[in-house]
Scaffold this motif. Structure first.
Motif, PDB file in Angstrom:
ATOM      1  N   ARG A 112      -0.724  -8.356  -3.276  1.00 54.26           N
ATOM      2  CA  ARG A 112      -2.087  -8.896  -3.334  1.00 54.26           C
ATOM      3  C   ARG A 112      -2.717  -8.944  -1.952  1.00 54.26           C
ATOM      4  O   ARG A 112      -3.901  -8.626  -1.785  1.00 54.26           O
ATOM      5  CB  ARG A 112      -2.072 -10.285  -3.960  1.00 54.26           C
ATOM      6  N   ARG A 113      -1.937  -9.335  -0.942  1.00 52.89           N
ATOM      7  CA  ARG A 113      -2.483  -9.386   0.412  1.00 52.89           C
ATOM      8  C   ARG A 113      -2.931  -8.006   0.879  1.00 52.89           C
ATOM      9  O   ARG A 113      -4.032  -7.834   1.427  1.00 52.89           O
ATOM     10  CB  ARG A 113      -1.425  -9.952   1.365  1.00 52.89           C
ATOM     11  N   ILE A 114      -2.078  -7.022   0.671  1.00 51.65           N
ATOM     12  CA  ILE A 114      -2.416  -5.663   1.129  1.00 51.65           C
ATOM     13  C   ILE A 114      -3.609  -5.115   0.342  1.00 51.65           C
ATOM     14  O   ILE A 114      -4.506  -4.469   0.904  1.00 51.65           O
ATOM     15  CB  ILE A 114      -1.186  -4.744   0.988  1.00 51.65           C
ATOM     16  N   GLY A 139      -9.077   6.901   4.675  1.00 48.96           N
ATOM     17  CA  GLY A 139      -7.711   7.343   4.409  1.00 48.96           C
ATOM     18  C   GLY A 139      -6.710   6.209   4.541  1.00 48.96           C
ATOM     19  O   GLY A 139      -5.780   6.081   3.726  1.00 48.96           O
ATOM     20  N   ILE A 140      -6.900   5.376   5.568  1.00 50.20           N
ATOM     21  CA  ILE A 140      -6.001   4.228   5.738  1.00 50.20           C
ATOM     22  C   ILE A 140      -6.131   3.265   4.561  1.00 50.20           C
ATOM     23  O   ILE A 140      -5.128   2.731   4.057  1.00 50.20           O
ATOM     24  CB  ILE A 140      -6.309   3.525   7.075  1.00 50.20           C
ATOM     25  N   ALA A 141      -7.377   3.037   4.109  1.00 45.17           N
ATOM     26  CA  ALA A 141      -7.591   2.134   2.981  1.00 45.17           C
ATOM     27  C   ALA A 141      -6.951   2.677   1.712  1.00 45.17           C
ATOM     28  O   ALA A 141      -6.341   1.927   0.933  1.00 45.17           O
ATOM     29  CB  ALA A 141      -9.089   1.907   2.775  1.00 45.17           C
ATOM     30  N   VAL A 142      -7.062   3.972   1.481  1.00 49.68           N
ATOM     31  CA  VAL A 142      -6.443   4.569   0.290  1.00 49.68           C
ATOM     32  C   VAL A 142      -4.928   4.456   0.367  1.00 49.68           C
ATOM     33  O   VAL A 142      -4.255   4.125  -0.634  1.00 49.68           O
ATOM     34  CB  VAL A 142      -6.893   6.034   0.150  1.00 49.68           C
ATOM     35  N   LEU A 143      -4.366   4.711   1.541  1.00 50.68           N
ATOM     36  CA  LEU A 143      -2.917   4.582   1.702  1.00 50.68           C
ATOM     37  C   LEU A 143      -2.469   3.142   1.460  1.00 50.68           C
ATOM     38  O   LEU A 143      -1.453   2.892   0.783  1.00 50.68           O
ATOM     39  CB  LEU A 143      -2.510   5.041   3.101  1.00 50.68           C
ATOM     40  N   GLY A 144      -3.230   2.185   1.982  1.00 51.22           N
ATOM     41  CA  GLY A 144      -2.889   0.786   1.736  1.00 51.22           C
ATOM     42  C   GLY A 144      -2.991   0.422   0.264  1.00 51.22           C
ATOM     43  O   GLY A 144      -2.165  -0.354  -0.254  1.00 51.22           O
ATOM     44  N   ALA A 145      -3.978   0.978  -0.436  1.00 50.20           N
ATOM     45  CA  ALA A 145      -4.111   0.697  -1.866  1.00 50.20           C
ATOM     46  C   ALA A 145      -2.925   1.257  -2.645  1.00 50.20           C
ATOM     47  O   ALA A 145      -2.422   0.620  -3.588  1.00 50.20           O
ATOM     48  CB  ALA A 145      -5.415   1.279  -2.393  1.00 50.20           C
ATOM     49  N   VAL A 146      -2.458   2.438  -2.262  1.00 50.53           N
ATOM     50  CA  VAL A 146      -1.285   3.018  -2.928  1.00 50.53           C
ATOM     51  C   VAL A 146      -0.056   2.144  -2.701  1.00 50.53           C
ATOM     52  O   VAL A 146       0.736   1.884  -3.629  1.00 50.53           O
ATOM     53  CB  VAL A 146      -1.058   4.456  -2.427  1.00 50.53           C
ATOM     54  N   ILE A 147       0.119   1.666  -1.467  1.00 52.99           N
ATOM     55  CA  ILE A 147       1.259   0.785  -1.172  1.00 52.99           C
ATOM     56  C   ILE A 147       1.158  -0.511  -1.974  1.00 52.99           C
ATOM     57  O   ILE A 147       2.160  -1.023  -2.508  1.00 52.99           O
ATOM     58  CB  ILE A 147       1.322   0.500   0.340  1.00 52.99           C
ATOM     59  N   ALA A 148      -0.065  -1.054  -2.086  1.00 53.81           N
ATOM     60  CA  ALA A 148      -0.248  -2.290  -2.846  1.00 53.81           C
ATOM     61  C   ALA A 148       0.095  -2.088  -4.316  1.00 53.81           C
ATOM     62  O   ALA A 148       0.734  -2.951  -4.944  1.00 53.81           O
ATOM     63  CB  ALA A 148      -1.689  -2.775  -2.695  1.00 53.81           C
TER      64      ALA A 148
END
Length: 333
Positions: A15-17, A47-56
């Motif tokens: 949730r935090r990410i 790109g960073i936001a998309v990568l973070g969303a995938v990790i989340a």
């Protein structure tokens, strides 16, 4: 003593990410659209936001699996993380099919041998390290990266009128016109404009060339991406939307001309009817005048005869009066 299930750390971190990437995604869009954040920087942050969303999403799925296995708490946090990450991944997920279905091009033109040249925009495109080729035909080896060719638009209007229609269509599409040179002395007219995507604000460059004579004109368009390496079909859609807008403008103009023609016909018909009525009135007036003239000519002898008859009657009456007077005088004698 009552023991509560332990909170899942994976759900908490997911949730935090997810919230962090969502905030980063929205903030980047706002800065890029309204605060002048450069597109290359914005694309890296995207790109960073998309990568973070995938990790989340991955952490949320792991958390849900553990919650199912050992009964830990945190399912709401995991679901909230998936929802927030889905908002970030919606745009890339929507563009993913086009990435494989659309040809990998960054430029679309209607004239592969001599495409409309970028003039004013060439300086801007040079600043973003994308050199503009004045006229280059696509080779078979570079079919996936060369410009995609579309059919030009032919308008049954003069070049000057077509130029006005194209400029009006560009204004209606909301593009920003950089330069506009109308056709004159046999030279082609040029319009350069820029278009930005609705959500991400990615800029695309457009060059339009109008050539033709007094009865027909040809519209050639060149649309090129400024930053991305795959336009996802955006340039072809941009050219198609411009052609559709021009065709709609031509249809509206033809409709207005037809309405004006019908109005002229109605005005001419009303004028003919008015002239016919006026001619009829003049003819009736002449007939009445002729009738009055004939009537006067016919009544004049009749009046003269009546006057002569009245004079004779008065003369005969005087004679009878004199005869009666003489007879009466003779009787008195």
């Amino acid at each position: 003593m009552r023991v509560y299930p332990q909170m899942s750390s994976a759900a908490t971190w997911s949730r935090r990410i997810a919230l962090l990437t969502l905030q980063l995604f929205v903030l980047t869009i706002l800065l890029h659209q309204f605060a002048g954040l450069s597109t290359p920087v914005a694309m890296r942050v995207f790109g960073i936001a998309v990568l973070g969303a995938v990790i989340a999403v991955a952490l949320a799925l792991v958390a849900l699996w553990r919650i199912w296995q050992d009964g830990s708490r945190g399912s709401r946090r995991a679901l909230a993380a998936i929802f927030a990450a889905a908002l970030v991944l919606a745009g890339p997920a929507w563009s993913l099919p086009k990435l494989f279905l659309e040809p990998g091009v960054t430029e679309v033109t209607t004239d592969a041998t001599a495409p409309p040249a970028f003039r004013e925009l060439a300086k801007v495109r040079a600043d973003v390290a994308r050199q503009v080729q004045a006229a280059a035909a696509p080779s078979p080896d570079s079919a996936t990266t060369g410009p995609l060719t579309m059919k030009p638009l032919t308008v049954e209007r003069s070049a000057e009128e077509t130029f006005s229609l194209v400029r009006e269509s560009i204004d209606e599409l909301g593009w920003s016109i950089v330069s506009a040179t109308p056709p004159a002395d046999g030279q082609a007219g040029y319009i350069e404009a820029t278009d930005r995507s609705l959500l991400f604000g990615i800029t695309g460059d457009v060059a339009v060339r109008i050539r033709g004579g007094q009865s027909r004109a040809r519209v050639d368009v060149r649309s090129a991406s400024r930053y991305v390496e795959h336009d996802l079909g955006g340039n072809a859609e941009r050219v198609s939307s411009l052609f559709q807008q021009v065709e709609s403008a031509v249809a509206r103009l033809e409709k207005n001309e037809e309405i004006a023609r019908l109005a002229r016909l109605r005005a001419e018909r009303a004028k003919r009817i008015r002239e016919a009525r006026e001619a009829k009135a003049r003819r009736e007036k002449r007939q009445k005048q002729a009738y009055d003239t004939v009537s006067r000519q016919w009544r004049a002898p009749s009046a003269q005869r009546n006057r002569s008859r009245s004079r004779r009657s008065r003369r005969s009456q005087r004679q009878r009066t004199q005869e009666l007077r003489q007879f009466w005088e003779s009787m008195q004698r």
